[in-house]
Scaffold this motif. Structure first.
Motif, PDB file in Angstrom:
ATOM      1  N   PRO A 191       0.828  -1.203   0.000  1.00 57.92           N
ATOM      2  CA  PRO A 191       0.000   0.000   0.000  1.00 57.92           C
ATOM      3  C   PRO A 191       0.867   1.261   0.000  1.00 57.92           C
ATOM      4  O   PRO A 191       1.947   1.262   0.583  1.00 57.92           O
ATOM      5  N   GLU A 192       0.347   2.303  -0.669  1.00 57.56           N
ATOM      6  CA  GLU A 192       1.087   3.571  -0.697  1.00 57.56           C
ATOM      7  C   GLU A 192       0.471   4.562   0.285  1.00 57.56           C
ATOM      8  O   GLU A 192      -0.737   4.592   0.476  1.00 57.56           O
ATOM      9  N   VAL A 193       1.336   5.350   0.889  1.00 54.77           N
ATOM     10  CA  VAL A 193       0.909   6.371   1.845  1.00 54.77           C
ATOM     11  C   VAL A 193       1.618   7.678   1.499  1.00 54.77           C
ATOM     12  O   VAL A 193       2.813   7.666   1.210  1.00 54.77           O
ATOM     13  N   SER A 194       0.884   8.766   1.524  1.00 49.69           N
ATOM     14  CA  SER A 194       1.523  10.075   1.368  1.00 49.69           C
ATOM     15  C   SER A 194       1.585  10.734   2.739  1.00 49.69           C
ATOM     16  O   SER A 194       0.568  10.799   3.432  1.00 49.69           O
ATOM     17  N   VAL A 195       2.771  11.197   3.105  1.00 52.18           N
ATOM     18  CA  VAL A 195       2.896  11.958   4.351  1.00 52.18           C
ATOM     19  C   VAL A 195       3.523  13.315   4.020  1.00 52.18           C
ATOM     20  O   VAL A 195       4.680  13.378   3.602  1.00 52.18           O
ATOM     21  N   LEU A 196       2.738  14.366   4.178  1.00 46.70           N
ATOM     22  CA  LEU A 196       3.266  15.719   4.011  1.00 46.70           C
ATOM     23  C   LEU A 196       3.770  16.147   5.379  1.00 46.70           C
ATOM     24  O   LEU A 196       3.190  15.748   6.401  1.00 46.70           O
ATOM     25  N   SER A 197       4.847  16.935   5.398  1.00 47.04           N
ATOM     26  CA  SER A 197       5.347  17.367   6.705  1.00 47.04           C
ATOM     27  C   SER A 197       5.742  18.832   6.650  1.00 47.04           C
ATOM     28  O   SER A 197       6.126  19.349   5.606  1.00 47.04           O
ATOM     29  N   PHE A 198       5.591  19.483   7.798  1.00 47.11           N
ATOM     30  CA  PHE A 198       6.123  20.838   7.950  1.00 47.11           C
ATOM     31  C   PHE A 198       7.535  20.706   8.494  1.00 47.11           C
ATOM     32  O   PHE A 198       7.753  19.955   9.455  1.00 47.11           O
ATOM     33  N   THR A 199       8.479  21.433   7.921  1.00 48.77           N
ATOM     34  CA  THR A 199       9.821  21.411   8.506  1.00 48.77           C
ATOM     35  C   THR A 199      10.546  22.732   8.260  1.00 48.77           C
ATOM     36  O   THR A 199      10.368  23.364   7.225  1.00 48.77           O
ATOM     37  N   ASP A 200      11.353  23.119   9.239  1.00 45.82           N
ATOM     38  CA  ASP A 200      12.204  24.300   9.071  1.00 45.82           C
ATOM     39  C   ASP A 200      13.668  23.878   8.970  1.00 45.82           C
ATOM     40  O   ASP A 200      14.573  24.690   9.114  1.00 45.82           O
ATOM     41  N   ILE A 254      15.956  14.866   6.907  1.00 50.33           N
ATOM     42  CA  ILE A 254      16.253  16.250   7.287  1.00 50.33           C
ATOM     43  C   ILE A 254      17.738  16.397   7.653  1.00 50.33           C
ATOM     44  O   ILE A 254      18.414  17.342   7.236  1.00 50.33           O
ATOM     45  N   GLU A 255      18.229  15.423   8.412  1.00 47.60           N
ATOM     46  CA  GLU A 255      19.646  15.467   8.813  1.00 47.60           C
ATOM     47  C   GLU A 255      20.564  15.316   7.603  1.00 47.60           C
ATOM     48  O   GLU A 255      21.584  15.992   7.489  1.00 47.60           O
ATOM     49  N   ALA A 256      20.192  14.412   6.698  1.00 48.62           N
ATOM     50  CA  ALA A 256      21.001  14.204   5.495  1.00 48.62           C
ATOM     51  C   ALA A 256      21.086  15.497   4.683  1.00 48.62           C
ATOM     52  O   ALA A 256      22.170  15.896   4.236  1.00 48.62           O
ATOM     53  N   MET A 257      19.961  16.174   4.516  1.00 50.77           N
ATOM     54  CA  MET A 257      19.961  17.422   3.745  1.00 50.77           C
ATOM     55  C   MET A 257      20.817  18.483   4.447  1.00 50.77           C
ATOM     56  O   MET A 257      21.544  19.232   3.788  1.00 50.77           O
ATOM     57  N   ASN A 258      20.752  18.529   5.774  1.00 57.49           N
ATOM     58  CA  ASN A 258      21.603  19.482   6.505  1.00 57.49           C
ATOM     59  C   ASN A 258      23.078  19.170   6.271  1.00 57.49           C
ATOM     60  O   ASN A 258      23.883  20.062   6.016  1.00 57.49           O
ATOM     61  N   LYS A 259      23.418  17.879   6.347  1.00 51.26           N
ATOM     62  CA  LYS A 259      24.827  17.495   6.165  1.00 51.26           C
ATOM     63  C   LYS A 259      25.321  17.817   4.761  1.00 51.26           C
ATOM     64  O   LYS A 259      26.502  18.073   4.554  1.00 51.26           O
ATOM     65  N   GLU A 260      24.416  17.782   3.792  1.00 47.05           N
ATOM     66  CA  GLU A 260      24.797  18.089   2.414  1.00 47.05           C
ATOM     67  C   GLU A 260      24.822  19.597   2.165  1.00 47.05           C
ATOM     68  O   GLU A 260      25.050  20.042   1.032  1.00 47.05           O
ATOM     69  N   GLY A 261      24.522  20.392   3.197  1.00 48.75           N
ATOM     70  CA  GLY A 261      24.487  21.851   3.020  1.00 48.75           C
ATOM     71  C   GLY A 261      23.257  22.279   2.231  1.00 48.75           C
ATOM     72  O   GLY A 261      23.290  23.264   1.487  1.00 48.75           O
ATOM     73  N   ARG A 262      22.175  21.507   2.348  1.00 48.55           N
ATOM     74  CA  ARG A 262      20.954  21.786   1.587  1.00 48.55           C
ATOM     75  C   ARG A 262      19.752  21.755   2.527  1.00 48.55           C
ATOM     76  O   ARG A 262      18.775  21.056   2.271  1.00 48.55           O
ATOM     77  N   SER A 263      19.840  22.472   3.623  1.00 45.39           N
ATOM     78  CA  SER A 263      18.787  22.457   4.640  1.00 45.39           C
ATOM     79  C   SER A 263      17.421  22.724   4.007  1.00 45.39           C
ATOM     80  O   SER A 263      17.250  23.677   3.246  1.00 45.39           O
ATOM     81  N   PHE A 264      16.455  21.872   4.314  1.00 48.15           N
ATOM     82  CA  PHE A 264      15.135  21.967   3.691  1.00 48.15           C
ATOM     83  C   PHE A 264      14.154  22.710   4.595  1.00 48.15           C
ATOM     84  O   PHE A 264      13.983  22.363   5.761  1.00 48.15           O
ATOM     85  N   SER A 265      13.474  23.697   4.030  1.00 49.50           N
ATOM     86  CA  SER A 265      12.479  24.450   4.789  1.00 49.50           C
ATOM     87  C   SER A 265      11.207  24.561   3.951  1.00 49.50           C
ATOM     88  O   SER A 265      11.265  24.936   2.785  1.00 49.50           O
ATOM     89  N   GLY A 266      10.071  24.175   4.517  1.00 53.13           N
ATOM     90  CA  GLY A 266       8.818  24.237   3.765  1.00 53.13           C
ATOM     91  C   GLY A 266       7.985  23.009   4.035  1.00 53.13           C
ATOM     92  O   GLY A 266       7.915  22.532   5.174  1.00 53.13           O
ATOM     93  N   CYS A 267       7.344  22.501   2.970  1.00 57.49           N
ATOM     94  CA  CYS A 267       6.579  21.252   3.092  1.00 57.49           C
ATOM     95  C   CYS A 267       7.360  20.159   2.382  1.00 57.49           C
ATOM     96  O   CYS A 267       7.594  20.247   1.176  1.00 57.49           O
ATOM     97  N   LEU A 268       7.782  19.166   3.122  1.00 53.17           N
ATOM     98  CA  LEU A 268       8.472  18.030   2.509  1.00 53.17           C
ATOM     99  C   LEU A 268       7.494  16.863   2.471  1.00 53.17           C
ATOM    100  O   LEU A 268       6.898  16.506   3.493  1.00 53.17           O
ATOM    101  N   TYR A 269       7.328  16.323   1.277  1.00 48.72           N
ATOM    102  CA  TYR A 269       6.325  15.274   1.025  1.00 48.72           C
ATOM    103  C   TYR A 269       7.039  13.939   0.887  1.00 48.72           C
ATOM    104  O   TYR A 269       7.953  13.812   0.079  1.00 48.72           O
TER     105      TYR A 269
END
Ligand code: AMP
Ligand code: GLY
Length: 422
Positions: A191-200, A254-269
């Motif tokens: 089964p597929e599930v979509s999870v939208l998330s808020f993140t700074d 989120i941690e991986a993106m921070n380590k890559e210098g690509r901190s994610f802010s917004g809605c991550l799906y």
């Protein structure tokens, strides 16, 4: 506050309707919006990809806060451009939006940081891809690296189909530069599930889970579409799975993106598949999903603008993010023939006091006319999923336009899953 929302589909209509509930909002512009959104915001004829015009408009109109909703402007750097002129904006910058903009990037990220996903290989040379396909397990999944209007994924049931997919993406270039590289990956089931998330980029708060219905026809038959309906919450997504996903997928991403210098802010799906070997990432989107947003936001109790402001200030840990206990169902009404050829220009009659999110319509001489494949989404909420679905289909009957087409089984599989679980 004066708000500007970039985009013009059902998702943007749902965002705008929710933002309007905030006491802080004095004015909302939609760029470009559409004929239905015009009931809730002032539409401005600037396309979502016209970044120079978007920034000029923001400056001239002293916009206090911008929301960039669609993938294209995010991947092109709309948030960077707005930040440069001092406009606070909700959405990831270009460096972080690559998590959706390049599947090769996201697959390599997951591999490097041990985030569960389908096994894969990346190819830039079609000859090597054909060679690999001689022995690859079948069915197999071929994905164009870049954005492809949701059409860049081909599930090949035979070796010949797989090779045809490689040929059309890499040699015939049906998705242009998006197909210079391809990902060939393991076919997963579940089964597929979509999870939208808020993140700074520091705190991550998942929204209520949902289920999309991508195929055009009942019983998941017919062609893939942008989405024919959604329900929330997704009954397959138990509390135990939510905890597991938080630990093995959400926070590590989120941690991986921070380590890559690509901190994610917004809605991550997170597009997830619940496989026998545990939840795995099928895809990341750098934005709210469409039509998931049309069931998720109606269940949000808290002030959306407040949450978005906290995210842009990197203080999401201070925000109140609460969802209702109930359920929501959204039935998409499309033009007959979608996602292939369809006719437009038919008058839409619909109630104005409902959660109806307009995706493809234009106003001509005061009349709302169909102007797209997916025309609108009808959402209802209730204390049970069964009632929400029933109410949504009742409201669908109060909407009319020529050549209207919709699926009759939105939420059916979810209801079956719910009954099995109880
Ligand atoms: P996407 O356009 O990335 O949302 O993918 C479209 C759909 O293709 C997904 O919702 C899945 O149903 C399916 N899909 C993508 N990747 C896989 C995979 N590795 N195995 C099975 N199905 C997949
Ligand atoms: N509903 C899937 C997406 O927004 O990409």
């Amino acid at each position: 506050m004066k708000i500007m929302v970039v985009g013009g589909g059902g998702r943007e209509h749902a965002i705008i309707k929710k933002l309007k509930e905030s006491k802080k909002v004095s004015k909302i512009y939609a760029l470009p919006g559409n004929g239905g959104i015009a009931q809730d915001a002032e539409c401005v004829a600037i396309g979502a990809k016209e970044i120079d015009k978007i920034t000029a408009f923001a400056k001239e109109n002293q916009i206090d806060f911008a929301v960039v909703a669609p993938d294209d402007p995010l991947v092109l750097g709309a948030v960077d451009a707005l930040n440069e002129i001092g406009v606070k904006t909700f959405g990831p910058d270009k460096k972080a939006a690559i998590i959706e903009g390049s599947k090769a990037f996201s697959k390599n990220l997951m591999k490097k940081y041990n985030i569960p996903t389908a096994e894969f290989e990346i190819f830039s040379d079609p000859k090597k891809a054909y060679e690999y396909l001689e022995t690859a397990p079948i069915p197999t999944v071929i994905k164009a690296d870049g954005l492809a209007l949701g059409k860049g994924v081909i599930i090949a049931q035979t070796r010949d189909e797989a090779k045809d997919a490689v040929r059309s993406i890499m040699e015939d270039k049906v998705f242009g530069a998006s197909g210079e590289n391809i990902v060939i990956e393991e076919f997963l089931t579940g089964p597929e599930v979509s999870v939208l998330s808020f993140t700074d980029g520091k705190t991550l708060i998942p929204m209520v889970s949902s289920m999309d219905h991508k195929r055009a026809k009942d019983n998941d038959e017919g062609l893939n579409t942008g989405g024919m309906g959604t329900i929330a919450p997704n009954p397959y997504y138990t509390d135990a799975l939510a905890k597991e996903c938080m630990e093995t997928i959400f926070l590590p991403t989120i941690e991986a993106m921070n380590k890559e210098g690509r901190s994610f802010s917004g809605c991550l799906y997170f597009g997830l598949m619940l496989t026998e070997k545990g939840p795995k990432v099928i895809e990341y989107n750098c934005r709210f999903g469409d039509p998931e947003t049309q069931v998720v936001l109606p269940l949000l109790k808290s002030d959306l603008l407040d949450i978005m402001l906290h995210i842009s200030d990197k203080t999401l840990d201070k925000a109140e993010v609460e969802f209702m206990d109930g359920c929501a169902a959204c039935v998409v009404m499309a033009s007959k023939g979608y996602p292939e050829k369809y006719e437009s220009g038919f008058e839409i009659k619909m109630p104005t006091d409902k959660n109806i999110y307009v995706a493809g319509a234009k106003l001509v001489d005061g009349k709302l006319l169909t102007a797209g494949g997916r025309v609108l989404g009808v959402t209802e909420t209730a204390d049970t999923l069964e009632k929400a679905i029933e109410k949504a289909y009742e409201t669908v009957k109060t909407v009319s336009f020529d050549n209207a087409y919709y699926r009759n089984d939105i939420g059916k599989r979810a209801l079956m899953a719910e009954r099995q679980a109880n």
